[in-house]
Scaffold this motif. Structure first.
Motif, short mmCIF file in Angstrom:
data_model
loop_
_atom_site.label_atom_id
_atom_site.label_comp_id
_atom_site.label_asym_id
_atom_site.label_seq_id
_atom_site.Cartn_x
_atom_site.Cartn_y
_atom_site.Cartn_z
N LYS A 68 45.98 33.96 20.90
CA LYS A 68 45.09 34.31 21.55
C LYS A 68 44.78 34.48 22.71
O LYS A 68 44.90 33.41 23.80
CB LYS A 68 43.83 34.12 19.92
N ALA A 69 44.03 35.03 23.49
CA ALA A 69 44.18 34.96 24.69
C ALA A 69 42.45 34.89 24.68
O ALA A 69 41.06 35.61 24.32
CB ALA A 69 43.85 36.41 25.79
N ALA A 70 41.47 33.83 25.24
CA ALA A 70 40.41 33.52 25.54
C ALA A 70 39.09 35.07 26.29
O ALA A 70 40.05 34.76 26.67
CB ALA A 70 39.55 32.34 25.81
N GLY A 71 38.01 35.14 26.33
CA GLY A 71 37.72 36.05 27.05
C GLY A 71 36.27 35.67 26.76
O GLY A 71 36.50 34.08 27.51
N PRO A 72 35.60 35.82 27.81
CA PRO A 72 34.70 34.79 28.62
C PRO A 72 34.04 34.31 27.62
O PRO A 72 33.15 35.57 26.34
CB PRO A 72 33.58 35.87 29.25
N ARG A 73 33.58 33.03 27.79
CA ARG A 73 32.68 32.32 27.12
C ARG A 73 31.61 31.73 28.09
O ARG A 73 32.01 30.92 28.85
CB ARG A 73 33.09 31.80 26.05
N ARG A 74 30.39 30.79 27.63
CA ARG A 74 29.73 30.66 28.56
C ARG A 74 29.99 29.34 28.04
O ARG A 74 29.89 28.37 27.24
CB ARG A 74 28.10 30.18 27.90
N GLY A 75 30.20 28.32 29.47
CA GLY A 75 30.52 27.16 29.34
C GLY A 75 31.79 26.52 29.14
O GLY A 75 31.99 25.26 29.75
N MET A 76 32.73 27.32 29.12
CA MET A 76 34.41 27.05 28.89
C MET A 76 35.25 27.42 30.59
O MET A 76 35.61 28.23 30.43
CB MET A 76 34.58 28.00 27.73
N HIS A 77 34.57 26.59 31.23
CA HIS A 77 35.09 26.26 32.66
C HIS A 77 36.76 26.13 32.75
O HIS A 77 37.11 26.72 33.72
CB HIS A 77 33.63 25.77 33.72
N TRP A 78 37.20 25.88 31.80
CA TRP A 78 38.35 25.41 32.26
C TRP A 78 39.40 26.02 31.61
O TRP A 78 40.40 25.97 31.63
CB TRP A 78 38.64 24.02 31.19
N ILE A 79 38.92 26.85 30.80
CA ILE A 79 39.34 27.64 29.82
C ILE A 79 39.66 29.03 31.78
O ILE A 79 39.34 30.00 32.07
CB ILE A 79 39.11 29.03 29.30
N ARG A 80 41.36 29.37 32.28
CA ARG A 80 41.09 29.76 33.74
C ARG A 80 40.09 30.54 34.05
O ARG A 80 39.44 31.04 34.55
CB ARG A 80 41.87 31.41 32.42
N GLY A 81 39.38 28.92 34.80
CA GLY A 81 38.78 28.64 35.80
C GLY A 81 37.28 29.80 34.95
O GLY A 81 36.22 29.55 35.78
N GLY A 82 37.09 29.42 33.70
CA GLY A 82 36.20 30.75 32.77
C GLY A 82 36.24 32.01 33.58
O GLY A 82 35.11 32.23 34.12
N PRO A 83 36.89 32.62 32.69
CA PRO A 83 37.30 34.02 32.82
C PRO A 83 35.15 34.89 32.87
O PRO A 83 35.48 34.54 31.71
CB PRO A 83 38.12 34.27 31.93
N THR A 84 35.97 35.84 33.85
CA THR A 84 34.22 36.52 32.95
C THR A 84 34.45 37.84 33.15
O THR A 84 33.61 39.32 32.61
CB THR A 84 34.21 37.21 35.14
N SER A 85 36.15 37.98 32.22
CA SER A 85 36.61 39.40 31.55
C SER A 85 37.46 39.04 31.13
O SER A 85 39.11 38.50 31.28
CB SER A 85 36.56 40.71 32.52
N LEU A 86 38.07 39.95 29.91
CA LEU A 86 39.30 40.50 29.54
C LEU A 86 39.84 41.42 30.67
O LEU A 86 40.21 42.41 29.76
CB LEU A 86 39.13 40.47 28.56
N ASP A 87 39.86 41.23 31.87
CA ASP A 87 40.83 42.36 32.81
C ASP A 87 42.09 42.22 32.60
O ASP A 87 42.73 40.92 32.47
CB ASP A 87 39.90 42.33 34.24
N ARG A 88 42.60 42.85 33.70
CA ARG A 88 43.91 42.85 33.77
C ARG A 88 45.05 41.64 34.00
O ARG A 88 45.54 40.44 33.50
CB ARG A 88 44.32 43.87 34.84
N ALA A 89 43.85 40.73 34.85
CA ALA A 89 44.57 39.15 35.92
C ALA A 89 44.45 38.10 34.98
O ALA A 89 44.71 37.58 34.66
CB ALA A 89 43.82 39.08 37.05
N ASN A 90 43.01 38.49 33.73
CA ASN A 90 42.84 37.51 32.78
C ASN A 90 44.21 37.77 31.87
O ASN A 90 44.49 36.28 31.07
CB ASN A 90 41.31 37.43 32.62
N ILE A 91 43.98 38.34 31.04
CA ILE A 91 44.54 38.22 30.26
C ILE A 91 46.56 38.63 30.53
O ILE A 91 47.70 37.55 29.87
CB ILE A 91 44.94 40.17 29.38
N ARG A 92 46.83 38.60 31.71
CA ARG A 92 48.31 38.26 32.03
C ARG A 92 48.51 36.90 32.55
O ARG A 92 49.56 36.47 32.32
CB ARG A 92 48.31 38.75 33.46
#
Length: 356
Positions: free
Chosen positions: A86-110
């Motif tokens: 599973k890929a985590a999406g944006p969620r307040r407070g989880m800054h440690w996950i890929r720097g705190g993803p702001t979206s499920l865009d191409r860069a974040n999913i990849r």
């Protein structure tokens, strides 16, 4: 063990799926590998994990679960294991996950899939799921949709509408990963009926990958899947992967017998708001008593109910001890009588979905 086809795929998965979200926090690597070995020996071929695990999510434990599973997986015949990620999406407070993803865009999913593949020590994930929707939806114990959350100002009548990556764009990125052989099929998690239908519709319209499964909460005190979603799954041939069948231990009876019993509810205070609702203890006590009145363990009754529902393709179980794991798997063999099922329905009408 019995097996079923997942959605419209050729994947044959066990009716029980082993969840791993305790690995790296409540369970050590040695304990985790013992669980995995035992589950496979019992015929379970479906293992579910996520980049965010273990839970509760914490900066110091993030990704440990995938590392532990990967150390086990590298010694297994890969084609015999169906692996869910599973890929985590944006969620307040989880800054440690890929720097705190702001979206499920191409860069974040990849970035998510590349990190997971490396930690899991595999070339591909069989069912890759979006852990939760990017858009504004009620999740993890929330139960009301609020249009005000669509806007930056927090009010429905003013402010700029928040941006989120379109479902089409999310599907296009996932299609690229399928073409590259990094994932085989796609799934959703913690999703709502509108979201499932949009993924299905857009996939058909633009010839993009179809959703294989939806991983959502389902148990005796949370039967929200039966209100609209079950028809969607049936008509669109999407499989339900039911998680939390024991409602964080509330349906085992242990918190009825001892409110301070060891478990996630008492170990991680403030976690799992879904089960903090007023009627949860009352309903849990009623189901516990029903099971004992019929000479069934509460765990056996709760699991058998979910295992054998017509719309549940596979049930995700988790355990922190081998004793628990063995009991959970053994419950598959038990089929509830019509009398018990009728009594469950009577309680459901009395205490309907106390943990939405």
């Amino acid at each position: 063990m019995e097996y079923t086809k997942l959605g419209q795929t050729d994947l044959s998965v066990s009716k029980i799926c082993l969840g791993t979200m305790t690995y790296g926090d409540q369970n050590s690597e040695v304990e985790a590998h013992e669980q995995l070995d035992y589950a496979v020996a019992q015929g379970i071929n479906f293992i579910d994990t996520a980049e965010m695990y273990p839970v509760p999510p914490k900066a110091e434990t993030y990704t440990r679960t995938e590392v532990i599973v990967g150390n086990w997986l590298k010694n297994q015949p890969r084609d015999k294991i169906v692996l869910g990620g599973k890929a985590a999406g944006p969620r307040r407070g989880m800054h440690w996950i890929r720097g705190g993803p702001t979206s499920l865009d191409r860069a974040n999913i990849r970035a998510a899939i590349e990190g997971s593949l490396k930690r899991l020590q595999t070339d591909y994930i069989d069912v890759y799921q979006l852990h939760w929707p990017e858009r504004n939806v009620p999740m993890f114990g929330q139960y009301l949709f609020d249009p005000a959350n669509e806007f930056e100002s927090g009010t429905y009548l003013q402010g700029a509408q928040k941006k989120w990556v379109s479902i089409r764009n999310q599907l296009e990125t996932l299609a690229e990963l399928i073409k590259e052989g990094k994932i085989r099929y796609i799934g959703l998690s913690n999703e709502q009926p509108w979201g499932v239908m949009e993924f299905v519709r857009i996939a058909k319209e633009y010839d993009l990958p179809q959703v294989t499964s939806v991983q959502n909460c389902y148990n005796l005190i949370n039967r929200g899947m039966e209100f609209g979603m079950s028809e969607v799954l049936f008509r669109e041939n999407v499989s339900l992967l039911a998680y939390s069948p024991l409602a964080f231990g509330h349906l085992t009876g242990k918190y009825i017998d001892d409110p301070a019993a060891k478990g996630r509810v008492t170990q991680f205070l403030g976690y799992a708001q879904r089960y903090k609702k007023p009627n949860v203890p009352t309903a849990s006590a009623a189901y516990t008593q029903l099971a004992r009145d019929n000479d069934i363990t509460p765990t056996q009754m709760a699991l058998s109910f979910v295992y054998h529902r017509w719309f549940v393709a596979s049930t995700i179980i988790g355990a922190t001890s081998m004793v628990q794991l063995k009991e959970n798997i053994a419950a598959w063999q038990y089929k509830l009588s019509d009398q018990v099922l009728n009594e469950i329905e009577a309680l459901h009408l009395k205490y309907m979905n106390p943990a939405p």
